[in-house]
Design an enzyme around this catalytic site. Structure first.
Site, PDB file in Angstrom:
ATOM      1  N   ASN A 158       0.830  -0.971   0.154  1.00 34.25           N
ATOM      2  CA  ASN A 158       0.007  -0.028  -0.133  1.00 34.25           C
ATOM      3  C   ASN A 158       0.768   1.316   0.181  1.00 34.25           C
ATOM      4  O   ASN A 158       0.439   2.465  -0.200  1.00 34.25           O
ATOM      5  CB  ASN A 158      -0.762  -0.106   1.106  1.00 34.25           C
ATOM      6  CG  ASN A 158      -2.271  -0.837   1.051  1.00 34.25           C
ATOM      7  OD1 ASN A 158      -3.114  -0.070   0.387  1.00 34.25           O
ATOM      8  ND2 ASN A 158      -2.212  -1.934   1.328  1.00 34.25           N
ATOM      9  N   GLY A 159       2.188   1.192   0.659  1.00 31.01           N
ATOM     10  CA  GLY A 159       2.952   2.295   0.362  1.00 31.01           C
ATOM     11  C   GLY A 159       3.349   2.748  -1.061  1.00 31.01           C
ATOM     12  O   GLY A 159       3.335   3.984  -1.099  1.00 31.01           O
ATOM     13  N   ALA A 160       3.006   1.975  -1.923  1.00 31.52           N
ATOM     14  CA  ALA A 160       3.321   2.316  -3.314  1.00 31.52           C
ATOM     15  C   ALA A 160       1.963   3.115  -3.651  1.00 31.52           C
ATOM     16  O   ALA A 160       2.286   4.160  -4.765  1.00 31.52           O
ATOM     17  CB  ALA A 160       3.339   1.070  -4.174  1.00 31.52           C
ATOM     18  N   MET A 161       0.945   3.093  -3.184  1.00 33.94           N
ATOM     19  CA  MET A 161      -0.080   4.129  -3.495  1.00 33.94           C
ATOM     20  C   MET A 161      -0.133   5.219  -2.466  1.00 33.94           C
ATOM     21  O   MET A 161      -1.298   5.885  -2.427  1.00 33.94           O
ATOM     22  CB  MET A 161      -1.506   3.252  -3.577  1.00 33.94           C
ATOM     23  CG  MET A 161      -1.607   2.120  -4.596  1.00 33.94           C
ATOM     24  SD  MET A 161      -3.005   1.172  -4.826  1.00 33.94           S
ATOM     25  CE  MET A 161      -2.711   0.271  -3.160  1.00 33.94           C
ATOM     26  N   CYS A 216      -6.522  -0.742   9.190  1.00 30.11           N
ATOM     27  CA  CYS A 216      -6.245  -1.640   8.308  1.00 30.11           C
ATOM     28  C   CYS A 216      -5.823  -0.648   6.883  1.00 30.11           C
ATOM     29  O   CYS A 216      -5.225   0.311   7.304  1.00 30.11           O
ATOM     30  CB  CYS A 216      -7.387  -2.640   7.753  1.00 30.11           C
ATOM     31  SG  CYS A 216      -9.022  -1.693   7.588  1.00 30.11           S
ATOM     32  N   SER A 217      -6.532  -0.750   6.019  1.00 30.43           N
ATOM     33  CA  SER A 217      -6.326   0.374   4.917  1.00 30.43           C
ATOM     34  C   SER A 217      -7.292   1.468   5.111  1.00 30.43           C
ATOM     35  O   SER A 217      -6.908   2.603   5.316  1.00 30.43           O
ATOM     36  CB  SER A 217      -6.455  -0.340   3.194  1.00 30.43           C
ATOM     37  OG  SER A 217      -5.692  -1.570   3.422  1.00 30.43           O
ATOM     38  N   ASP A 218      -8.543   1.249   4.797  1.00 32.38           N
ATOM     39  CA  ASP A 218      -9.612   2.350   4.801  1.00 32.38           C
ATOM     40  C   ASP A 218     -10.033   2.416   6.287  1.00 32.38           C
ATOM     41  O   ASP A 218     -10.539   3.437   6.557  1.00 32.38           O
ATOM     42  CB  ASP A 218     -10.818   2.138   3.966  1.00 32.38           C
ATOM     43  CG  ASP A 218     -10.179   2.147   2.457  1.00 32.38           C
ATOM     44  OD1 ASP A 218      -9.499   3.004   2.249  1.00 32.38           O
ATOM     45  OD2 ASP A 218     -10.482   1.465   1.496  1.00 32.38           O
ATOM     46  N   GLY A 219     -10.012   1.476   7.147  1.00 31.57           N
ATOM     47  CA  GLY A 219     -10.407   1.567   8.513  1.00 31.57           C
ATOM     48  C   GLY A 219     -11.813   1.247   8.641  1.00 31.57           C
ATOM     49  O   GLY A 219     -12.632   1.771   9.548  1.00 31.57           O
TER      50      GLY A 219
END
Length: 840
Positions: A332-335, A443-446
């Site tokens: 996800n760091g790439a985005m 997480c990502s969006d929570g």
């Protein structure tokens, strides 16, 4: 209009013809029936008054002579504006397996089964027309339709239209309205939960408080912020949330930009007394190199590390729990996303839980559903798993086939995902309860894995959430208020008017039917058309997975929950059906824009209404609930977190009998109901016994009174008899005779009272009796004075009046009164002077 009936009386099912086909080498088919040439194209009104129809539910399409392949039942299929309704042919009773709400349908396909003709058959057997409906509730249904009709096409077209509403307002719940299940403003309930967490339960929220902004209460450590009251800070967060008291609103405005979708860290639960909290957020935007930082975000997170009670200046530890696998977080760091670094956050430790994303959960759910359908007793091909692949899989099949069947469940990965969620939530609860540490989860969006973990951890820590009221507060706080995208995950239209639907109407691709309704040797199946309810790939059973996790905790702690597994099943069914508006849209903001609270019914009010009639004996209530024993946190050890299939939900369609047998609560409740009925019968019998005893006592008392009155009457009669006899003797001793006469009978000197008792009784009862006393003739007394005296006075005379003297002694013989003649005229000549009575 009367539905058409085949001449044979009962619509024969596919299994009947498949068996005949085997016996006759494929010569049998549905064409052997002489179907009435009537094709119903729309609702005819014949079913408009069905008692099973809900409020504002109307029939759109009717299909007659339809066969439910799963159970080999023939009946009538109705498509309404709310559901597919399958009624048995004879009784018109609703068949639960064949009845499914439209919103619960995940996808449906038209299938054509080509049956090979026997060499002895001259006519070609027409293909069998099937409709497969796959539900979001773990069932796969197959309907068989009559040949040479347009019924299947009409049903399919109706499903295309009704399961693909263009707008959220086209759902059935808006047509039904709130009815009697009105929905109170959810904002008030959210504030009341915040007040409880802050230790201010005595204060109750109101709309005036919300409109005036007077709800920003606080305690020593935490406060309620109204910074998002207009949803300008974060569109997917609630209008109010809890934050550390030391953080200002200005700092929040700057800190939110460092988190994905502005979902900044906020408090979702705080432990009374210790000050430990569970916080939630989305991923930080650290970038590809993991080198981006935000001082205000770090300050906000550090504020969760409040001072430990009783410790001088020592602050609690903070755990940052990333629900994703580590590699996913790095990817996800790439985005622009990523994860925190423990070196940047005060007294923190980063932990990765390794829970997969929504796409893995969707695939896993589909696999376990296929497994249950393939090996259940009511499979969509109409055959039991015992006859799968043409042999007895369990009874005499080869061992490798059995092993392969069992391994399919493990290959689905569903139970592994459940265990990951359980383990993560148990770990969070243990850190808070045992270390008084604070935990930040994201997480990502929570809004998916984060919500699963924090809500399950709260359920373990707080016994209030294990009650009916608390469970509602928990779901409304962590799932609804904090923006779990129910519209996307459940597959419903959202507020923009474009739902998660993709229906390829003309895709005529051949495919394999997962479970053929007849043996593969008899023909082949092809998919003519298909439809799907999640074309945008956002559908995923995240909330169902959480409910499954709750059921696993209930299995481990059967006495810790006020509600039963049946409550969870009914709750999940209501959610998937979209009959109520609570779980529509993707956020609190969208539901407010749609006016859901005012326009739709409330799921919670409906479930409460169900329980109101039976109190604690209702199937939603747990008969084993012991709140005194389980008044603290539940901390399950790791070894106990091995999950199993949830029988009440997973097996209810595929293995209904086994699902019922697995619910001990249902059996206990049945015994309780039976005991209650027997207790009522016992009480009624005891009341009857008391009534009979009272009646017997009353009768006994009455009998005693009657006996007393009878004794008194007998004594009075005896006394009267004696007095009469004495008077008679006295009168006769004076030379008189007593005569009884009546008004209708002349005097008879022979009918004296003592000589004719029967006549005396008749006189006494039926006649007016007059008594006269007459003097006896002198010649009767002078001729035989002894006989007269004996006749009148002697008690020793016989019944015939014969004197027994001299055989017996007589006291009157020799008496000076014998032969005495009374002269009554002498009394008249006596002179009596008044001086005789003067005092001396």
């Amino acid at each position: 209009m009367t539905p058409p009936r085949p001449p044979s009386g009962r619509v024969r099912s596919l299994r009947d013809y498949s068996s005949e086909s085997e016996k006759m080498d494929g010569t049998g088919s549905w064409d052997t029936l002489e179907w009435t040439k009537l094709d119903s194209t729309s609702g005819s009104g014949s079913f408009s008054n069905l008692s099973c129809l809900l409020e504002s539910e109307r029939v759109i399409v009717e299909g007659y002579g339809v066969v439910l392949i799963n159970t080999d039942e023939a009946g009538t299929l109705l498509v309404t504006n709310f559901r597919i309704l399958f009624l048995s042919e004879g009784t018109r009773k609703v068949i639960p397996l064949g009845t499914i709400p439209l919103a619960t349908i995940e996808k449906f396909n038209k299938m054509v089964l080509k049956v090979q003709s026997s060499p002895r058959q001259s006519d070609k057997i027409p293909p069998r027309r099937l409709l497969q409906v796959t539900g979001k509730d773990m069932r796969i249904i197959v309907y068989g339709f009559r040949p040479r009709t347009k019924q299947r096409r009409n049903v399919f077209d109706a499903l295309l239209k009704c399961t693909k509403p263009e707008r959220v307002w086209d759902l059935y719940t808006f047509a039904c309205g709130p009815s009697k299940f009105g929905n109170a403003n959810p904002k008030e309930r959210l504030l009341n939960e915040y007040f409880r967490l802050l230790g201010k339960s005595s204060i109750r929220a109101s709309m005036d408080m919300i409109e005036d902004g007077a709800f920003t209460l606080s305690n020593e450590l935490w406060r309620i912020s109204d910074l998002n009251s207009n949803y300008n800070l974060c569109q997917t967060y609630p209008f109010a949330f809890m934050i550390p008291k030391s953080i200002s609103d200005a700092e929040l405005l700057q800190a939110c930009s460092f988190r994905a979708r502005c979902r900044l860290p906020v408090i979702t639960w705080c432990q009374p007394g210790s000050g430990a909290v569970i916080a939630r957020s989305s991923q930080p935007l650290v970038g590809l190199m993991m080198n981006m930082r935000s001082n205000l975000d770090e300050k906000l997170v550090a504020a969760f590390c409040s001072q430990l009670p009783g410790a001088k200046g020592e602050r609690r530890k903070l755990y940052i729990a990333d629900a994703r696998p580590r590699k996913n977080a790095l990817a996800n760091g790439a985005m622009g996303g990523g994860s925190e670094s423990s070196s940047n956050y005060f007294q923190s430790e980063i932990v990765f839980f390794g829970i997969d994303n929504i796409h893995a959960m969707r695939e896993s759910f589909s696999r376990v559903r296929d497994y249950l359908d393939m090996h259940g007793t009511t499979s969509s091909d109409g055959r039991s798993s015992f006859l799968r692949h043409g042999g007895w899989t369990w009874g005499g099949g080869n061992l490798s086939s059995m092993s392969a069947s069992v391994s399919l469940l493990g290959d689905s990965g569903w139970l592994i995902h459940i265990q990951s969620v359980l383990a993560g939530a148990a770990w969070i609860a243990a850190r808070v309860a045992m270390e008084s540490a604070s935990v930040l989860v994201h997480c990502s969006d929570g809004w998916d894995r984060t919500t699963q973990l924090v809500s399950l951890a709260c359920l373990l820590l707080d016994p209030y959430y294990r009650t009916f009221a608390g469970f509602q507060a928990l779901v409304e706080k962590d799932w609804l208020a904090f923006g779990h995208p129910f519209s996307d995950r459940v597959g419903m239209p959202n507020i923009s008017g474009s739902g998660n639907f993709d229906f390829p109407r003309q895709s005529s691709s051949a495919g394999s039917f997962p479970s053929s309704p007849v043996r593969q040797s008899s023909g082949s199946a092809a998919s003519q058309s298909s439809s799907s309810s999640h074309g945008h790939n956002n559908y995923s059973p995240i909330f169902m997975q959480w409910i499954d996790s709750v059921s696993q905790l209930m299995r481990m702690y059967p006495c810790a929950f006020e509600f039963s597994p049946t409550f969870l099943v009914d709750f999940m069914d209501c959610l998937l059906s979209c009959r109520f508006g609570n779980f529509l849209c993707n956020s609190e903001k969208e539901r407010e824009q749609c006016g859901i609270a005012d326009a739709c019914g409330c799921l919670w009010a409906y479930l409460t209404d169900l329980r109101s009639f039976s109190a604690t004996s209702h199937v939603h209530c747990n008969p084993f609930y012991d709140p005194l024993k389980y008044d603290g946190p539940l901390l399950p050890p790791a070894a106990s977190l091995a999950p199993t299939l949830w029988p009440q939900f997973h097996l209810r369609w595929a293995c209904p009998e086994e699902a019922k047998a697995a619910d001990i609560g249902v059996q206990c409740r049945a015994m309780t109901v039976k005991y209650s009925e027997m207790q009522k019968e016992k009480e009624a019998a005891e009341r009857r016994v008391d009534e009979i005893s009272f009646a017997m006592e009353s009768l006994s008392a009455e009998l005693l009174r009657e006996r007393h009155l009878s004794w008194v009457a007998r004594e009075s009669a005896n006394r009267a008899t004696k007095e009469y006899a004495a008077l008679t003797r006295a009168v006769q001793s004076l030379g008189c005779k007593i005569n009884f006469t009546t008004s209708d009978v002349e005097d008879d000197p022979r009918s004296s009272l003592e000589n004719n008792p029967r006549r005396r009784n008749r006189h006494g009862n039926n006649s007016d009796v007059s008594v006269s006393i007459s003097l006896m003739p002198e010649e009767n007394t002078s001729g035989n004075p002894k006989g007269r005296v004996c006749e009148a006075l002697c008690p020793l005379r016989t019944r015939e009046g014969v004197c027994r003297w001299p055989e017996v002694g007589c006291a009157h013989v020799g008496s000076q009164f014998v032969g005495l003649k009374a002269n009554f005229d002498a009394f008249d000549r006596l002179a009596i002077y008044d001086s005789y009575f003067q005092p001396k």
